[in-house]
Design a protein around this motif. Structure first.
Motif, PDB file in Angstrom:
ATOM      1  N   VAL B  76     -10.368 -15.200 -27.556  1.00  0.00           N
ATOM      2  CA  VAL B  76     -11.648 -14.939 -28.213  1.00  0.00           C
ATOM      3  C   VAL B  76     -11.348 -14.544 -29.661  1.00  0.00           C
ATOM      4  N   PHE B  80     -15.556 -14.395 -34.733  1.00  0.00           N
ATOM      5  CA  PHE B  80     -16.561 -15.340 -34.221  1.00  0.00           C
ATOM      6  C   PHE B  80     -16.605 -15.337 -32.696  1.00  0.00           C
ATOM      7  N   HIS B  81     -16.480 -14.150 -32.117  1.00  0.00           N
ATOM      8  CA  HIS B  81     -16.482 -14.011 -30.653  1.00  0.00           C
ATOM      9  C   HIS B  81     -17.787 -14.469 -30.042  1.00  0.00           C
ATOM     10  N   TYR B  82     -18.868 -14.417 -30.814  1.00  0.00           N
ATOM     11  CA  TYR B  82     -20.184 -14.800 -30.292  1.00  0.00           C
ATOM     12  C   TYR B  82     -20.325 -16.317 -30.145  1.00  0.00           C
TER      13      TYR B  82
END
Lengths: 301, 307
Positions: B76, B80-82
């Protein structure tokens, strides 16, 4: 509900070497020890924390690096393995930790209300960084308290140390507001070294202490200058020289952890408790604690 | 001649958008399409190895080579984990990784392989290998970017890997994972409105792309310090990708260059570029800095100050 408070703030460096040297069950590699000055200091601090009533540990880490604002852990728990990408030979740690999402969300909102860019991290596959894990393991090896990790926004690199200081102070104040409104007792953790120039080679036996020393004398002198201010309770002055200290020693203070913590604690004017100073692969590492309640303070070293 | 040991070189961006959200903007889709084109070209080449130099895998203890035969995990991204998780399962050529370490050490470098379960392969490498070699048709090796390394060390590193390619009689595609300008927007943006962070960054990026299109890799290598000062956020000591790419592919300007895409990735300059060794050359070569074959460590100027 009573007002929440910060019961202790710790500068807690996270070289994975100290966990490696401890040989906990969670870490796969096995060592013959090493870096005792730091580890014994951590043991002493961990014992003190056992005598302090607190609900959650809030960690600011430079190893969760974000460029688009400051991010907060927002998943109730994480269970995974952390492998240090730089020192995988010594740190492969299986962790299982709990997150105080309510307080994390409250801090995120308070920071956002203060004008900072923020985001909650909701991805359950996210791996918690080894800085958080190392500092938390050394301060609370039983892992019986929830944690919150706050990312390091890279203001120093994108703008300047001065911008970093301004934003980290604002973040600290916002976190304090959220903590007070939560009614919780909180330990703050600024997870980083001081001087941060590494050796680029490693001994065949990483814990060979005959090879360990500070990278150069300049780093040592700067580290001692800062620690002297810690001892005197002159944190305003310490923050004032932070840009030069950071530049001169490639310090890990560039991430903003110590500044954030001082902002949250209202810039302490009382002496810090010093638990130890030692180099790890050339970097300068100091364990220190600031205790707001005067009758809980000690002279440790 | 060993010129065909490098089938061609690719320069690709490190951010995950072309992998995780190509449909979020026309620009991201064009980058994704360019990745797909490169994947097809790799499949149609004689390459039996992919070598990735990733600027998003920093190292401190010398140079690290990924050697886990089956590197598998779910990654992850920090920022920009979303956008989602990045599961990966890569086949690494551990024998070649060992050969690289041996050759690097012969040239004076500190180097080692890493072969650990759950090792965190970086966003840039995952994006590149997932898009360029999705079925693990060809094994790969990933080499780290030492955060303290400067020009001589980086050039020697590239040469050492080329030594290994020559000795092992391999045919490789080399992949540099790096932005051009690397300043991102520090506030959330609508992907459809993504653009290069500043006019200056865009101007410099386009000048670099001109060099690439003309095949002037060594000229770019010689310009690296200037590029670092002009359009790189000072996170590391130097802009190293062109040094490494030139030293492993050949320190000259004899390449056919093609820019397949150039787009903004959250403000940074993302380009997919192919360089193929050729017979022709272009440009007035004015190579200011000495070549280096063997790394002897940092010069200790203090010790030599009294000379």
């Amino acid at each position: 509900m009573s007002k929440g408070e910060i019961v202790l703030g710790a500068l807690a460096p996270h070289p994975p070497h100290v966990v490696y040297a401890e040989n906990p069950d969670q870490n796969e590699p096995v060592s013959e020890g090493g870096w005792e000055t730091l580890r014994w200091g951590y043991h002493r601090l961990a014992r003190k924390l056992e005598t302090i009533d607190y609900d959650v540990m809030v960690v600011f880490t430079p190893h969760w690096q974000t460029y688009v604002g400051t991010h907060f852990l927002g998943v109730p728990g994480f269970s995974s393995k952390s492998v240090d990408p730089v020192f995988p030979n010594i740190f492969r740690y299986n962790y299982d930790l709990e997150v105080d999402v309510d307080l994390s969300e409250a801090m995120c909102k308070a920071a956002s209300d203060a004008g900072l860019i923020t985001r909650m991290m909701r991805n359950p596959d996210f791996r918690v960084d080894y800085g958080t894990i190392t500092s938390c393991h050394m301060m609370n090896p039983r892992w019986d308290k929830p944690i919150i990790t706050i990312s390091s926004n890279r203001n120093t690199h994108y703008y300047s140390p001065e911008v970093m200081i301004e934003q980290a102070l604002a973040l600290g104040k916002a976190c304090r507001t959220a903590i007070e409104e939560s009614g919780k007792k909180v330990v703050l953790v600024s997870s980083h070294s001081l001087s941060h120039r590494h050796f680029v080679t490693e001994s065949p036996l990483p814990e060979d202490m005959s090879k360990e020393h500070i990278y150069n004398h300049s780093q040592y002198v700067w580290d001692m200058a800062l620690i002297d201010l810690f001892r005197q309770g002159k944190m305003r002055e310490a923050i004032d020289i932070m840009p030069e200290f950071t530049e001169q020693t490639i310090a890990e203070t560039e991430g903003g952890g110590l500044v954030w913590m001082m902002g949250a604690m209202g810039m302490p004017d009382y002496p810090a408790e010093i638990y130890g100073y030692q180099s790890v692969i050339g970097t300068g590492n100091c364990i220190a604690a600031w205790v707001p309640q005067s009758d809980k303070r000690e002279i440790v070293l | 001649m060993d010129h065909d040991i490098i089938q061609f070189g690719l320069y690709v961006p490190p951010h995950p958008h072309p992998l995780l959200s190509p449909g979020a903007s026309e620009g991201y889709q064009r980058l994704r399409d360019a990745f797909d084109t490169c994947r097809e070209r790799i499949e149609n080449s004689d390459a039996d190895l992919i070598i990735v130099y990733s600027t998003t895998w920093p190292s401190i203890i010398g140079h690290q080579f990924q050697a886990n035969p089956n590197s598998e995990w779910v990654h992850v991204d920090d920022d920009f984990h979303y956008l989602g998780s990045m599961p990966y399962s890569f086949t690494m050529d551990s024998v070649f990784a060992e050969a690289c370490v041996e050759k690097a050490q012969e040239r004076g470098l500190q180097a080692r392989t890493v072969n650990y379960d759950a090792f965190p392969i970086d966003t840039g490498s995952i994006t590149a290998l997932s898009l360029l070699n999705p079925d693990n048709r060809i094994p790969a090796t990933i080499v780290s970017s030492n955060m303290y390394a400067n020009r001589s060390e980086t050039i020697v590193l590239g040469k050492a890997i080329r030594d290994a390619l020559t000795e092992e009689k391999r045919k490789a595609v080399v992949v540099v994972v790096s932005s051009l300008s690397n300043r991102m927007f520090t506030e959330p943006i609508d992907p459809s409105e993504d653009r290069i962070h500043s006019q200056k960054d865009d101007d410099w990026n386009r000048k670099i792309l001109e060099f690439f299109e003309d095949g002037r890799l060594e000229d770019l290598s010689q310009l690296s310090r200037e590029i670092h000062g002009q359009i790189r956020v000072q996170k590391v000591v130097a802009y190293k990708p062109a040094w490494w790419m030139a030293s492993i592919m050949g320190q000259h300007n004899n390449y056919d260059g093609e820019v397949l895409a150039y787009e903004a990735l959250n403000g940074s300059g993302g380009a997919v570029i192919q360089l193929t060794p050729s017979a022709g050359s272009i440009g007035d070569k004015e190579f200011d800095e000495d070549d280096v074959e063997y790394y002897r460590g940092d010069r200790n100027v203090l010790d030599q100050g009294g000379v």
